[in-house]
Design a protein around this motif. Structure first.
Motif, PDB file in Angstrom:
ATOM      1  N   ALA A 116      28.149  41.137  45.442  1.00 45.18           N
ATOM      2  CA  ALA A 116      29.557  41.161  45.024  1.00 45.18           C
ATOM      3  C   ALA A 116      30.254  42.447  45.460  1.00 45.18           C
ATOM      4  N   GLY A 117      29.553  43.591  45.322  1.00 45.76           N
ATOM      5  CA  GLY A 117      30.182  44.879  45.637  1.00 45.76           C
ATOM      6  C   GLY A 117      30.464  45.034  47.124  1.00 45.76           C
ATOM      7  N   ALA A 148      34.207  48.503  33.238  1.00 47.28           N
ATOM      8  CA  ALA A 148      33.795  49.364  34.355  1.00 47.28           C
ATOM      9  C   ALA A 148      34.503  50.725  34.323  1.00 47.28           C
ATOM     10  N   ASP A 149      35.772  50.732  33.908  1.00 49.05           N
ATOM     11  CA  ASP A 149      36.537  51.986  33.821  1.00 49.05           C
ATOM     12  C   ASP A 149      35.886  52.963  32.849  1.00 49.05           C
ATOM     13  N   ILE A 150      35.506  52.433  31.674  1.00 47.00           N
ATOM     14  CA  ILE A 150      34.912  53.275  30.622  1.00 47.00           C
ATOM     15  C   ILE A 150      33.538  53.772  31.081  1.00 47.00           C
ATOM     16  N   GLY A 151      32.739  52.867  31.650  1.00 48.06           N
ATOM     17  CA  GLY A 151      31.397  53.232  32.103  1.00 48.06           C
ATOM     18  C   GLY A 151      31.444  54.303  33.172  1.00 48.06           C
ATOM     19  N   LEU A 152      32.328  54.095  34.119  1.00 48.42           N
ATOM     20  CA  LEU A 152      32.419  55.032  35.244  1.00 48.42           C
ATOM     21  C   LEU A 152      32.889  56.414  34.773  1.00 48.42           C
ATOM     22  N   ALA A 153      33.844  56.420  33.838  1.00 47.95           N
ATOM     23  CA  ALA A 153      34.327  57.700  33.297  1.00 47.95           C
ATOM     24  C   ALA A 153      33.176  58.434  32.615  1.00 47.95           C
ATOM     25  N   ARG A 154      32.349  57.676  31.862  1.00 50.91           N
ATOM     26  CA  ARG A 154      31.180  58.276  31.202  1.00 50.91           C
ATOM     27  C   ARG A 154      30.229  58.848  32.253  1.00 50.91           C
ATOM     28  N   ALA A 155      29.944  58.052  33.284  1.00 48.93           N
ATOM     29  CA  ALA A 155      28.979  58.477  34.319  1.00 48.93           C
ATOM     30  C   ALA A 155      29.491  59.708  35.053  1.00 48.93           C
ATOM     31  N   ARG A 156      30.787  59.692  35.379  1.00 51.63           N
ATOM     32  CA  ARG A 156      31.353  60.813  36.144  1.00 51.63           C
ATOM     33  C   ARG A 156      31.408  62.084  35.306  1.00 51.63           C
ATOM     34  N   SER A 157      31.545  61.930  33.969  1.00 50.69           N
ATOM     35  CA  SER A 157      31.622  63.120  33.102  1.00 50.69           C
ATOM     36  C   SER A 157      30.264  63.820  32.994  1.00 50.69           C
ATOM     37  N   ARG A 158      29.194  63.121  33.434  1.00 50.22           N
ATOM     38  CA  ARG A 158      27.852  63.708  33.337  1.00 50.22           C
ATOM     39  C   ARG A 158      27.593  64.755  34.417  1.00 50.22           C
ATOM     40  N   THR A 161      28.495  63.241  41.164  1.00 48.53           N
ATOM     41  CA  THR A 161      28.345  61.797  41.377  1.00 48.53           C
ATOM     42  C   THR A 161      27.462  61.519  42.585  1.00 48.53           C
ATOM     43  N   ASP A 162      26.789  60.350  42.587  1.00 49.19           N
ATOM     44  CA  ASP A 162      26.002  59.959  43.762  1.00 49.19           C
ATOM     45  C   ASP A 162      26.849  59.065  44.682  1.00 49.19           C
ATOM     46  N   ARG A 163      26.214  58.551  45.751  1.00 49.57           N
ATOM     47  CA  ARG A 163      26.969  57.776  46.750  1.00 49.57           C
ATOM     48  C   ARG A 163      27.599  56.522  46.133  1.00 49.57           C
ATOM     49  N   PHE A 164      26.920  55.898  45.169  1.00 49.94           N
ATOM     50  CA  PHE A 164      27.472  54.689  44.548  1.00 49.94           C
ATOM     51  C   PHE A 164      28.607  55.036  43.586  1.00 49.94           C
ATOM     52  N   GLU A 165      28.407  56.099  42.799  1.00 53.42           N
ATOM     53  CA  GLU A 165      29.410  56.445  41.778  1.00 53.42           C
ATOM     54  C   GLU A 165      30.744  56.855  42.402  1.00 53.42           C
ATOM     55  N   GLN A 166      30.717  57.094  43.713  1.00 57.85           N
ATOM     56  CA  GLN A 166      31.976  57.476  44.378  1.00 57.85           C
ATOM     57  C   GLN A 166      32.819  56.272  44.785  1.00 57.85           C
ATOM     58  N   GLN A 167      32.249  55.073  44.601  1.00 53.84           N
ATOM     59  CA  GLN A 167      32.986  53.870  45.007  1.00 53.84           C
ATOM     60  C   GLN A 167      34.250  53.701  44.162  1.00 53.84           C
ATOM     61  N   HIS A 168      35.194  52.937  44.716  1.00 56.79           N
ATOM     62  CA  HIS A 168      36.456  52.640  44.030  1.00 56.79           C
ATOM     63  C   HIS A 168      36.187  51.762  42.806  1.00 56.79           C
ATOM     64  N   ILE A 169      37.057  51.842  41.820  1.00 60.70           N
ATOM     65  CA  ILE A 169      36.892  51.048  40.587  1.00 60.70           C
ATOM     66  C   ILE A 169      36.804  49.534  40.885  1.00 60.70           C
ATOM     67  N   ASP A 170      37.497  49.076  41.920  1.00 52.42           N
ATOM     68  CA  ASP A 170      37.442  47.641  42.271  1.00 52.42           C
ATOM     69  C   ASP A 170      36.007  47.192  42.547  1.00 52.42           C
ATOM     70  N   PHE A 172      33.286  48.379  41.172  1.00 56.13           N
ATOM     71  CA  PHE A 172      32.557  48.242  39.904  1.00 56.13           C
ATOM     72  C   PHE A 172      33.069  47.058  39.082  1.00 56.13           C
ATOM     73  N   ASN A 173      34.341  46.735  39.239  1.00 57.28           N
ATOM     74  CA  ASN A 173      34.846  45.532  38.564  1.00 57.28           C
ATOM     75  C   ASN A 173      34.178  44.283  39.131  1.00 57.28           C
ATOM     76  N   ARG A 174      33.961  44.279  40.473  1.00 58.99           N
ATOM     77  CA  ARG A 174      33.269  43.128  41.088  1.00 58.99           C
ATOM     78  C   ARG A 174      31.809  43.078  40.631  1.00 58.99           C
ATOM     79  N   VAL A 175      31.185  44.267  40.523  1.00 58.75           N
ATOM     80  CA  VAL A 175      29.784  44.343  40.074  1.00 58.75           C
ATOM     81  C   VAL A 175      29.673  43.789  38.655  1.00 58.75           C
ATOM     82  N   ARG A 176      30.565  44.230  37.779  1.00 60.70           N
ATOM     83  CA  ARG A 176      30.503  43.770  36.383  1.00 60.70           C
ATOM     84  C   ARG A 176      30.703  42.249  36.296  1.00 60.70           C
ATOM     85  N   SER A 177      31.683  41.747  37.026  1.00 60.97           N
ATOM     86  CA  SER A 177      31.946  40.297  36.999  1.00 60.97           C
ATOM     87  C   SER A 177      30.729  39.523  37.488  1.00 60.97           C
ATOM     88  N   ALA A 178      30.071  40.050  38.524  1.00 65.58           N
ATOM     89  CA  ALA A 178      28.892  39.359  39.065  1.00 65.58           C
ATOM     90  C   ALA A 178      27.782  39.311  38.022  1.00 65.58           C
TER      91      ALA A 178
END
Ligand code: TMP
Length: 214
Positions: A116-117, A148-158, A161-170, A172-178
Motif C-alpha cells: 500500500a505504501g 497515523a498523525d498521532i503515531g507519527l508525532a509520537r515516533a518523531r518526538s522520540r 527519524t529513520d528512512r521510513f519515518e521521514q515519509q509523508h503522512i499520506d 502512513f495513512n495508506r499503511v494504516r488503511s491496509a
C-alpha cells in the motif's frame, strides 16, 4: 536448501505484532511476552526486519538514510531476504521446539508498507511470501491501531527519524488503511488493539484479547 514445512501445526504458536510507527508496539509486546511466560510457555521474542545477525545488518541498510533513493523493489527484496534468514535460523527452529514466537512485524508489514505504501503489486508480494515461507503463516496478529498523525508525532518526538519515518503522512495513512483492511479480511487471525488510549486502557484491552488465546 532447507525444506520449508508447515511447522505451526500443533506446536508453538506464531504471533505477530503490527501497526504504524508510534503505536506503542514495543512496550505492549514486552507486556504480552511477560503474560505469556507467566502462563507457562517458552517464548522467542524477535523482530523484523532483523532477528538474526545478517537480518540486523540488512535492517541497517533498510532504515538508514544512507540510501534515500533505494528502489522500491530493492526494499521489497531486502525485506524478504532478511525474512528468509530469520525464518530458517530462528523462527522455524523455535516453533519446532514448541516455543511461542512473538515477532514485532512480519509479512503483513510488507503488504502494508511496500504494497500500500510503495504501491507494489500485491501479487508480486504474494509470490515472494510463498517462496520464502511456504505455507507458514502467523496464528495470531495483534494490530496496534492508531491515527497515523498521532503515531507519527509520537515516533518523531522520540528523536532522530529513520528512512521510513521521514515519509509523508499520506504514506502512513495508506499503511494504516491496509492494516485495517487485512484485519477485516482475516478476522480469525487478527486482534485489534485501539492504541490511541493511555497505557492502562490499552493493557486492559490486551488482557481481554490474550484471555481468548492463553
Ligand atoms: P520498526 O520501526 O517497527 O522496527 O520497523 C522498521 C521499519 O520497517 C518500519 O518503518 C516498518 C518497516 N517495514 C517495512 O516497510 N516492511 C516490512 O516488511 C517490515 C517488517 C518493516
Amino acid at each position: 536448501m532447507n525444506q520449508i514445512t508447515d511447522t505451526n501445526n500443533g506446536q508453538g504458536l506464531f504471533i505477530t505484532f503490527e501497526g504504524v510507527e508510534g503505536a506503542g508496539k514495543t512496550t505492549n509486546i514486552e507486556y504480552i511476552a511477560e503474560k505469556i511466560i507467566a502462563s507457562g510457555h517458552e517464548i522467542l521474542l524477535t523482530r523484523e526486519p532483523g532477528g538474526t545477525e545478517l537480518g540486523e545488518a540488512i535492517r541497517e541498510l533498510l532504515i538508514s538514510k544512507e540510501f534515500p533513493e533505494m528502489h522500491h523493489n530493492t526494499e521489497l527484496l531486502l525485506m524478504f531476504a532478511a525474512r528468509a534468514e530469520h525464518l530458517q535460523r530462528k523462527i522455524i527452529p523455535a516453533l519446532e521446539q514448541g516455543k511461542w514466537v512473538l515477532c514485532d512485524r512480519f509479512t503483513d508489514a510488507t503488504y502494508a508498507y511496500q504494497g500500500a505504501g510503495r504501491d507494489i503489486d500485491q501479487d508480486n508480494i504474494q509470490i515472494l511470501e510463498n517462496l520464502v515461507q511456504g505455507t507458514l503463516r502467523p496464528d495470531y496478529t495483534f494490530l496496534f491501531d492508531i491515527d497515523a498523525d498521532i503515531g507519527l508525532a509520537r515516533a518523531r518526538s522520540r528523536g532522530e527519524t529513520d528512512r521510513f519515518e521521514q515519509q509523508h503522512i499520506d504514506f502512513f495513512n495508506r499503511v494504516r488503511s491496509a492494516y485495517l483492511k487485512m484485519a477485516d479480511e482475516n478476522q480469525k487471525r487478527y486482534r485489534i488493539v485501539n492504541a490511541q488510549y493511555d497505557l492502562q486502557t490499552v493493557q486492559t484491552q490486551i488482557d481481554k484479547l490474550l484471555s481468548q488465546i492463553l
